[in-house]
Design an enzyme around this catalytic site. Structure first.
Site, PDB file in Angstrom:
ATOM      1  N   HIS A 214      -2.063  11.152  -1.946  1.00  0.00           N
ATOM      2  CA  HIS A 214      -1.802  10.358  -3.141  1.00  0.00           C
ATOM      3  C   HIS A 214      -3.092  10.224  -3.944  1.00  0.00           C
ATOM      4  O   HIS A 214      -4.193  10.261  -3.394  1.00  0.00           O
ATOM      5  CB  HIS A 214      -1.340   8.952  -2.762  1.00  0.00           C
ATOM      6  CG  HIS A 214       0.082   8.883  -2.314  1.00  0.00           C
ATOM      7  ND1 HIS A 214       0.617   9.721  -1.379  1.00  0.00           N
ATOM      8  CD2 HIS A 214       1.092   8.036  -2.675  1.00  0.00           C
ATOM      9  CE1 HIS A 214       1.891   9.396  -1.173  1.00  0.00           C
ATOM     10  NE2 HIS A 214       2.208   8.386  -1.953  1.00  0.00           N
ATOM     11  N   GLU A 217      -2.705   7.190  -9.563  1.00  0.00           N
ATOM     12  CA  GLU A 217      -1.638   6.318 -10.042  1.00  0.00           C
ATOM     13  C   GLU A 217      -2.230   4.963 -10.392  1.00  0.00           C
ATOM     14  O   GLU A 217      -2.321   4.586 -11.550  1.00  0.00           O
ATOM     15  CB  GLU A 217      -0.519   6.162  -9.018  1.00  0.00           C
ATOM     16  CG  GLU A 217       0.625   5.303  -9.565  1.00  0.00           C
ATOM     17  CD  GLU A 217       1.697   4.993  -8.533  1.00  0.00           C
ATOM     18  OE1 GLU A 217       2.858   4.821  -8.939  1.00  0.00           O
ATOM     19  OE2 GLU A 217       1.375   4.901  -7.337  1.00  0.00           O
ATOM     20  N   ASP A 296       9.947   5.534  -3.602  1.00  0.00           N
ATOM     21  CA  ASP A 296      10.576   4.537  -2.721  1.00  0.00           C
ATOM     22  C   ASP A 296      11.803   3.948  -3.403  1.00  0.00           C
ATOM     23  O   ASP A 296      11.766   2.818  -3.910  1.00  0.00           O
ATOM     24  CB  ASP A 296       9.585   3.412  -2.389  1.00  0.00           C
ATOM     25  CG  ASP A 296       8.389   3.887  -1.605  1.00  0.00           C
ATOM     26  OD1 ASP A 296       8.576   4.340  -0.467  1.00  0.00           O
ATOM     27  OD2 ASP A 296       7.263   3.818  -2.135  1.00  0.00           O
TER      28      ASP A 296
END
Length: 352
Positions: A214, A217, A296
């Site tokens: 990741h 973001e 999610d």
């Protein structure tokens, strides 16, 4: 809702009055989906009742979690996620999550799913890290046969834990490099030192696994540059903040690093005011390869199909949506025959 019954996403038409093609029938790959976060809300409610567990209010309601992109906002998100994860207390629950994730992807036209799991959280319930991963891998094989969705597993470490824990997980992933296809790094980007996780990613790369951390973001281009430099990603989970730095975005595009962009979760976590504000157009115009993902859906109330609908609402033509789907397929670690079949399906969808 019982196991094996896939929900119908809300607000997504089968077609529309303007004659645009049905997004459900567009073959695509789903490359950014977390294990617990993939759970159907009805499944979570059922399992919580069986265990006499109380859940936070937001998990009882059919609405997306909405927080600010701050430490406090992330803490609120993590608290809900931890509450949901607490019901996953054994093999039966773990298998159900994998099966239903595959069923839901099949219902939305996904022919390839790469499901991300950190076995650390489930290991205490099933006898250790290896049994936890083996349960997921075994059910992935069974669910692939049952649904027709090709499934790969990504083992993910957490930035909230020591980098040595990441090395343990990387070695576990490497020992299972037939069905495990990638190694990731998730959780709050503001925690941990990115360079400290580089040894774990070297272990994974040496085993032939994709590097899929990741980044980009919650934090911007400076952090994303560190992820690119130290973890040598094949794909970046999110990476959407590359749009803030044209030079970095060009570097990512030129290197062929894919971006797993999740508009629904970006909006829910306060990165952008709404999913329509996520700069998909800017990323694609710079030549980046983008794979849309749901992240999610349990918490963000937004599944894979909704991400394509968001792109359509941003003005993307069917040809451009087909490009997004094709990018997702090419960026996946699907077997060659699966990749070829899905890409041919994208061409057929566009020709229809």
């Amino acid at each position: 809702m019982t196991a094996g019954t896939a929900p119908v996403p809300h607000g997504i038409p089968h077609g529309d009055r303007e004659g645009r093609r049905d997004l459900r029938t567009l073959p695509k790959a789903h490359l950014h989906l977390h294990f617990t976060g993939s759970m159907r809300r009805a499944t979570l409610m059922e399992m919580a009742r069986e265990r006499s567990m109380r859940l936070p209010r937001i998990l009882h309601e059919s609405e997306a979690l909405q927080v600010e992109a701050t430490h406090r906002g992330w803490f609120r998100f993590q608290r809900q996620y931890d509450a949901a994860r607490a019901v996953v207390d054994g093999e039966r629950a773990m298998r159900r999550i994998v099966r239903e994730a595959a069923e839901d992807d099949a219902a939305e036209g996904s022919g390839r799913l790469e499901l991300q799991v950190d076995p650390t959280s489930y290991a205490p319930h099933v006898g250790g890290l290896s049994p936890a991963l083996e349960i997921v891998l075994d059910e992935a094989r069974a669910s692939e046969e049952a649904t027709g969705v090709s499934i790969g597993i990504i083992v993910a470490a957490s930035r909230m834990r020591h980098p040595l824990d990441a090395r343990i997980l990387a070695r576990l992933a490497a020992r299972n490099a037939d069905r495990v296809v990638g190694f990731g790094l998730s959780n709050d980007e503001r925690r941990g030192i990115t360079a400290d996780f580089a040894p774990a990613f070297r272990i994974a790369r040496d085993a032939g696994l994709a590097s899929v951390p990741h980044g980009g973001e919650l934090l911007g281009p400076d952090h994303l540059s560190e992820v690119v430099e130290h973890l040598r990603p094949d794909r970046i989970g999110h990476g959407v903040r590359a749009a803030d730095d044209p030079a970095l975005l060009a570097r990512i595009a030129d290197a062929g690093i894919g971006l797993e962009v999740c508009p629904g979760s970006n909006a829910s976590l306060g990165v952008y005011p709404s999913a329509r504000d996520v700069p998909l157009r800017r990323l694609l115009d710079a030549g980046a390869q983008v794979a849309l993902g749901a992240d999610d859906p349990l918490l963000f109330d937004s599944r894979l199909l909704a991400q394509y609908e968001t792109a359509r609402q941003q003005g993307f033509s069917d040809a451009e949506l087909a490009r997004l789907a094709a990018d997702s397929i090419r960026l996946s670690r699907a077997p060659e025959d699966v990749t070829a079949r899905l890409l041919a399906g994208v061409e057929d969808w566009l020709a229809a």
